[in-house]
Design an enzyme around this catalytic site. Sequence first.
Site, short mmCIF file in Angstrom:
data_model
loop_
_atom_site.label_atom_id
_atom_site.label_comp_id
_atom_site.label_asym_id
_atom_site.label_seq_id
_atom_site.Cartn_x
_atom_site.Cartn_y
_atom_site.Cartn_z
N ASP A 120 0.83 -1.20 0.00
CA ASP A 120 0.00 0.00 0.00
C ASP A 120 0.87 1.25 0.00
O ASP A 120 1.93 1.28 0.62
CB ASP A 120 -0.89 -0.03 1.24
CG ASP A 120 -2.01 0.98 1.18
OD1 ASP A 120 -1.76 2.15 1.53
OD2 ASP A 120 -3.12 0.60 0.78
N TYR B 38 -15.44 10.83 -6.75
CA TYR B 38 -14.17 10.51 -7.40
C TYR B 38 -13.47 11.77 -7.89
O TYR B 38 -12.29 12.00 -7.61
CB TYR B 38 -14.39 9.55 -8.58
CG TYR B 38 -13.25 9.59 -9.56
CD1 TYR B 38 -12.02 9.04 -9.23
CD2 TYR B 38 -13.38 10.21 -10.81
CE1 TYR B 38 -10.95 9.10 -10.11
CE2 TYR B 38 -12.33 10.27 -11.70
CZ TYR B 38 -11.11 9.72 -11.35
OH TYR B 38 -10.05 9.79 -12.22
#
Length: 328
Positions: free
Chosen positions: A50, A141
């Site tokens: 990550d 988004y």
Amino acid sequence: MRVLISGGAGYIGSTIASACLDAGITPVILDSLVTGRREFAEGRAFYEGDIGDGALIDQIFAENPDIAAVVHCAALIVVPDSVADPVRYYRANVTKSLEFTGHLLRNGCTRMIFSSSAAIYRAGEDHTVDEESPLDPQSPYARTKVVCEAMFADIAATQPIDVLSLRYFNPIGADPQMRTGLQLRRPSHALGKMIEAYEEGVPFQITGTDYATRDGSGIRDYVHVWDLAAAHVAALERFDSLLPETSVINLGTGSGTTVRELADAFNRVVDQPIDVVETGARPGDVAGAYTRSDRAERLLGWRARYSVEEGIGHSLEWARLRDSRLKG
């Protein structure tokens, strides 16, 4: 040159990595494989993890001390999903990008190219935009991209890092050598739905037909993903000369194509044309826009080379190959 690409096992990131290799730039891939594919990182320096994992970022820089820049592609990108689950999108796209930037600063990284989006613009009445157009994101988004750009600007103002935002329009196609392409078997964008309709012998649904465009369907600037990748190579090679003049560059063809026109182009490419039906707009969808700017050509020496039909052709070729290249 060695470059770290976050999200480098995804559709765009892996294509950028291929373009880097072809240009003599060594990519180092960081990807959590939440949406990326391990197959796209084969034969390349790859770290699974990550962007918020500080220990992993430290390890990457310790093992690759000559990394000269970062291309930050890691993000969730599906507009309707962001409407349904904004918490997930803000956490993945904003919170983790902030953590990632902190880790880059700690490791002395001074250059970042950020994968932004043209979805942040408010288009004019003619549906065109340039880099100075007002921002008016219409989905969670898109708002994550606006927040990230502002956050990076604040950080770059006082910290030893420069950030160039490349605002993408609508990528289509695949690596012309078919090394990589869309990892999803059933992508949710218009071209993906056309390919699905073609393969299954069912009509393609135009989602939204009452926009203020020339034919009522949404309008987009469809740019070939290999052209996008080439722009990143140019930005990496010219990075230090760009930032005094601008921190934002649009990447598009400069030509708008409506969904109806995309369907017409699709039918010119395939052997069996698809039928088209109309339905309502999806959550978060907007009329769309295309770029009128020549900033990319002026500063990067870049312009899109591939046509919409070529992008459709490469997308179809990749769709035929996908299941033999990807495991599941």
